[in-house]
Structure formats: C-alpha cells, structure tokens
Design a protein around this motif. Sequence first.
Motif, PDB file in Angstrom:
ATOM      1  N   PHE A  31       0.837  -1.195   0.000  1.00  0.00           N
ATOM      2  CA  PHE A  31       0.000   0.000   0.000  1.00  0.00           C
ATOM      3  C   PHE A  31       0.877   1.252   0.000  1.00  0.00           C
ATOM      4  O   PHE A  31       1.912   1.297   0.691  1.00  0.00           O
ATOM      5  N   GLY A  32       0.463   2.253  -0.760  1.00  0.00           N
ATOM      6  CA  GLY A  32       1.238   3.492  -0.760  1.00  0.00           C
ATOM      7  C   GLY A  32       0.513   4.624  -1.461  1.00  0.00           C
ATOM      8  O   GLY A  32      -0.542   4.427  -2.082  1.00  0.00           O
ATOM      9  N   ALA A  33       1.088   5.800  -1.355  1.00  0.00           N
ATOM     10  CA  ALA A  33       0.517   7.001  -1.977  1.00  0.00           C
ATOM     11  C   ALA A  33       1.168   7.248  -3.330  1.00  0.00           C
ATOM     12  O   ALA A  33       2.345   6.970  -3.537  1.00  0.00           O
ATOM     13  N   VAL A  34       0.360   7.766  -4.257  1.00  0.00           N
ATOM     14  CA  VAL A  34       0.859   8.168  -5.573  1.00  0.00           C
ATOM     15  C   VAL A  34       0.753   9.684  -5.671  1.00  0.00           C
ATOM     16  O   VAL A  34      -0.347  10.237  -5.616  1.00  0.00           O
ATOM     17  N   GLU A  35       1.898  10.337  -5.811  1.00  0.00           N
ATOM     18  CA  GLU A  35       1.911  11.796  -5.878  1.00  0.00           C
ATOM     19  C   GLU A  35       2.614  12.331  -7.108  1.00  0.00           C
ATOM     20  O   GLU A  35       2.631  13.543  -7.329  1.00  0.00           O
ATOM     21  N   ARG A  36       3.199  11.436  -7.906  1.00  0.00           N
ATOM     22  CA  ARG A  36       3.888  11.905  -9.108  1.00  0.00           C
ATOM     23  C   ARG A  36       3.995  10.770 -10.124  1.00  0.00           C
ATOM     24  O   ARG A  36       3.773   9.604  -9.797  1.00  0.00           O
ATOM     25  N   ILE A  37       4.322  11.131 -11.341  1.00  0.00           N
ATOM     26  CA  ILE A  37       4.556  10.182 -12.424  1.00  0.00           C
ATOM     27  C   ILE A  37       6.058  10.021 -12.606  1.00  0.00           C
ATOM     28  O   ILE A  37       6.827  10.987 -12.505  1.00  0.00           O
ATOM     29  N   SER A  38       6.485   8.825 -12.890  1.00  0.00           N
ATOM     30  CA  SER A  38       7.911   8.559 -13.050  1.00  0.00           C
ATOM     31  C   SER A  38       8.481   9.316 -14.242  1.00  0.00           C
ATOM     32  O   SER A  38       7.860   9.361 -15.310  1.00  0.00           O
ATOM     33  N   PRO A  39       9.681   9.909 -14.080  1.00  0.00           N
ATOM     34  CA  PRO A  39      10.336  10.553 -15.229  1.00  0.00           C
ATOM     35  C   PRO A  39      10.902   9.528 -16.214  1.00  0.00           C
ATOM     36  O   PRO A  39      11.275   9.887 -17.339  1.00  0.00           O
ATOM     37  N   GLU A  40      10.948   8.249 -15.811  1.00  0.00           N
ATOM     38  CA  GLU A  40      11.541   7.218 -16.662  1.00  0.00           C
ATOM     39  C   GLU A  40      10.532   6.622 -17.637  1.00  0.00           C
ATOM     40  O   GLU A  40      10.908   6.087 -18.690  1.00  0.00           O
ATOM     41  N   ALA A  41       9.243   6.650 -17.260  1.00  0.00           N
ATOM     42  CA  ALA A  41       8.171   6.088 -18.077  1.00  0.00           C
ATOM     43  C   ALA A  41       6.857   6.659 -17.570  1.00  0.00           C
ATOM     44  O   ALA A  41       6.776   7.104 -16.415  1.00  0.00           O
ATOM     45  N   PRO A  42       5.809   6.665 -18.396  1.00  0.00           N
ATOM     46  CA  PRO A  42       4.525   7.247 -17.949  1.00  0.00           C
ATOM     47  C   PRO A  42       3.768   6.315 -17.015  1.00  0.00           C
ATOM     48  O   PRO A  42       2.690   5.795 -17.333  1.00  0.00           O
ATOM     49  N   VAL A  43       4.335   6.070 -15.852  1.00  0.00           N
ATOM     50  CA  VAL A  43       3.727   5.198 -14.848  1.00  0.00           C
ATOM     51  C   VAL A  43       3.758   5.914 -13.505  1.00  0.00           C
ATOM     52  O   VAL A  43       4.646   6.742 -13.241  1.00  0.00           O
ATOM     53  N   PRO A  44       2.795   5.628 -12.614  1.00  0.00           N
ATOM     54  CA  PRO A  44       2.798   6.284 -11.299  1.00  0.00           C
ATOM     55  C   PRO A  44       3.926   5.753 -10.420  1.00  0.00           C
ATOM     56  O   PRO A  44       4.312   4.580 -10.502  1.00  0.00           O
ATOM     57  N   VAL A  45       4.441   6.622  -9.581  1.00  0.00           N
ATOM     58  CA  VAL A  45       5.424   6.243  -8.567  1.00  0.00           C
ATOM     59  C   VAL A  45       4.677   6.041  -7.259  1.00  0.00           C
ATOM     60  O   VAL A  45       4.007   6.954  -6.767  1.00  0.00           O
ATOM     61  N   VAL A  46       4.783   4.826  -6.692  1.00  0.00           N
ATOM     62  CA  VAL A  46       4.097   4.508  -5.440  1.00  0.00           C
ATOM     63  C   VAL A  46       5.108   4.548  -4.307  1.00  0.00           C
ATOM     64  O   VAL A  46       6.102   3.812  -4.322  1.00  0.00           O
ATOM     65  N   ALA A  47       4.869   5.421  -3.348  1.00  0.00           N
ATOM     66  CA  ALA A  47       5.701   5.471  -2.144  1.00  0.00           C
ATOM     67  C   ALA A  47       5.117   4.466  -1.152  1.00  0.00           C
ATOM     68  O   ALA A  47       4.156   4.751  -0.437  1.00  0.00           O
ATOM     69  N   VAL A  48       5.676   3.251  -1.126  1.00  0.00           N
ATOM     70  CA  VAL A  48       5.113   2.171  -0.324  1.00  0.00           C
ATOM     71  C   VAL A  48       5.234   2.505   1.158  1.00  0.00           C
ATOM     72  O   VAL A  48       6.312   2.778   1.665  1.00  0.00           O
ATOM     73  N   GLY A  49       4.076   2.476   1.837  1.00  0.00           N
ATOM     74  CA  GLY A  49       4.060   2.816   3.253  1.00  0.00           C
ATOM     75  C   GLY A  49       3.577   1.689   4.149  1.00  0.00           C
ATOM     76  O   GLY A  49       3.579   1.821   5.374  1.00  0.00           O
ATOM     77  N   GLY A  50       3.166   0.578   3.551  1.00  0.00           N
ATOM     78  CA  GLY A  50       2.680  -0.531   4.368  1.00  0.00           C
ATOM     79  C   GLY A  50       2.493  -1.774   3.518  1.00  0.00           C
ATOM     80  O   GLY A  50       2.501  -1.721   2.283  1.00  0.00           O
ATOM     81  N   SER A  51       2.351  -2.890   4.180  1.00  0.00           N
ATOM     82  CA  SER A  51       2.158  -4.154   3.461  1.00  0.00           C
ATOM     83  C   SER A  51       1.305  -5.094   4.298  1.00  0.00           C
ATOM     84  O   SER A  51       1.145  -4.906   5.510  1.00  0.00           O
ATOM     85  N   GLU A  52       0.747  -6.108   3.631  1.00  0.00           N
ATOM     86  CA  GLU A  52      -0.078  -7.105   4.304  1.00  0.00           C
ATOM     87  C   GLU A  52       0.006  -8.403   3.528  1.00  0.00           C
ATOM     88  O   GLU A  52       0.177  -8.395   2.302  1.00  0.00           O
ATOM     89  N   GLU A  53      -0.104  -9.521   4.222  1.00  0.00           N
ATOM     90  CA  GLU A  53      -0.057 -10.828   3.584  1.00  0.00           C
ATOM     91  C   GLU A  53      -1.248 -11.656   4.022  1.00  0.00           C
ATOM     92  O   GLU A  53      -1.630 -11.626   5.195  1.00  0.00           O
ATOM     93  N   ARG A  54      -1.815 -12.389   3.081  1.00  0.00           N
ATOM     94  CA  ARG A  54      -2.965 -13.238   3.382  1.00  0.00           C
ATOM     95  C   ARG A  54      -2.835 -14.548   2.622  1.00  0.00           C
ATOM     96  O   ARG A  54      -2.173 -14.633   1.588  1.00  0.00           O
TER      97      ARG A  54
END
Length: 325
Positions: A31-54
């Motif tokens: 899980f993370g927030a998206v606040e910008r698009i990558s300068p390397e490709a037109p994809v969102p940059v996700v700042a991962v702030g948490g994780s979960e496993e099931r």
Amino acid sequence: MLRALLPEHLPRLAGQRVLVVGDAMLDRYWFGAVERISPEAPVPVVAVGGSEERLGGAANVARNVVALGGQARLLAVTGVDEAAARIDALLAETHIDAQLLRDPALPTTLKLRVLSRSQQLIRLDFEARPAAAALAQIEAAFADALDWAQVVVLSDYGKGTLGAASTLIERARAAARPVIVDPKGHDYERYRGATLLTPNRGEFATVAGPWAREDELHAKAADWLARLRVERLLVTRSEQGMTLFRAGAPALHDPARAREVFDVSGAGDTVVAALALAFAAELDDAAAVHLANLAAGIVVGKLGTATASVQEVAAELAKEDSACM
C-alpha cells in the motif's frame, strides 16, 4: 428469494470437517501514496508505506472454512522459499491443519498487488507448475486424509496441483465423500463425476458458449450436467446472484443483495467453503445456496482475499428478517 437458511442452521456448521486440495498461494499487498509520475516512463510512482499478507487460493478456501466454524485440512504443494514460510506461519495462526508437500525447484505461487487509495495499480505473479514427483505425493497423501474428511473441495487455480483431479474425484466418490470443484480452464472432462461444480459466469461461458436468455443458460447447464455426470452445477453470476442447476430437479436461484462491492477477489473461495460446510452439515440445497450467497456478499465488501464469519452471516440473516417485517 430463498428463505431456507435460518439462524438455527448456523451452529450446525461448527466442527464439520472439510479437506481442501489445490493450488495454495500467498497474497501480498503493498500500500502506498501516488503523488507523481515517473520521469523514466509514464507510470505512477508509489511510495510504499505498508504491506499485508494473506492466504490465497486453496489456502483461502481453508481459511474461509475455519472462519465459518468448520475444521479444515489443506493439502497442497509449495516451494522451499520465503513465501512458503509465510504461508506456514499464516496457516498456523489460522489453526488450519496443513500438509504442504515441498518441491525445492518450485517457486511458491505469490500474487503481489500494489494499491493506492484502495485501487489496485498492478499485480505481479510468481509461479510455476509442480514436478511430477510432488503430484505423486499429493495422490498418496490424499488417500490418508480422505478418512478424516466429510467433504472434499478441489480448488483449481490452474497452477498444476490438480493434474490428477479425475483420480482424486474417483477415490473420494468411492469413499462416499461429496466432492465440490471450483474449476478452471477449458477441460471440464477431468471433473467428471464430481458432486458439484462452481464456475462463475465467465468461466461457464468459456466451456459452454455464451447465452442471451435464461432458457439458453438452463439448457446449457442441463447438457453439461448430463455430459459430466455431475449432480449439481452452481453458476455464480455477479450482480445477478447465483443459480444452482440440479440433475432431475428444478433450478434454484438466489439473487444478489444490493451492496457496495469493494473487491471480488477470493469470493469464489468463500462460496465453495460455505457450500462444503453446508454439505457436511446436511443442509438442503436451498439453504446451502443462500449461505454461500450471503457469505460471498460479505466478502466482496472487504478489501482483498477475505473471509465471512458465522457472526457476520447471522447479522445478514437478521437484516433480512427485519426487511421482511
């Protein structure tokens, strides 16, 4: 609306024994927030702030059995890696009796989902098919586990664990155990002789062809029941609810309940778990379908692979009673 499921039926699910065989996997969420698009490709940059496993796949079916008050024994194949260790730990936490056969050359099936604000951005799958030696161990272990089980579930996610599905069905039916199959792929012949198949609408259309009217669906269902010598076929139909087709008996339809759908992943696991417990508890078909529909409706209102508890099902039944007054 089917009204055969009553609150007094729910305690009968407690302690019923379900053997689940199939493709176990680990569902991992970042899980993370998206606040910008990558300068390397037109994809969102996700700042991962948490994780979960099931637990996922067949392991999630077993998890749902336990959540609804039953006992689950899981038979599956994993690798010898970090994902397998996490599955082991989650199974222990959930009190699932598991026999995981190890294939050192196999990467444990892992689904990694990246989400932002509850929206899935991408899913990465890590998987391979088990070796023949591991599948032979499945057959041997199945024979030992069958004595314990009241009902058998084959949870097929197309990852290769159920290559000998037809043999497992034959052995279970010879031992007078009902077999519920959550099918995958185009080859339904290997499920011949099962008690119940539970394809969703798209899966059934893939093998039976599309339909435009209800009578066409009923005709296709009757054809496949006869062709496979299957007693029942439950087609889950999303916003149209679910329909149980039966050899030699009228179909039963249970409509969908109006609710916000958050995530449908894993809902099929909940359906087969609920049906397996209903079979073990000897509930009639109408009550079994209603239980499965209520439980699935609870799960689609949650994020990711989830479960429905007996308490949550009881609360839904109470809402229905209030609405009928």
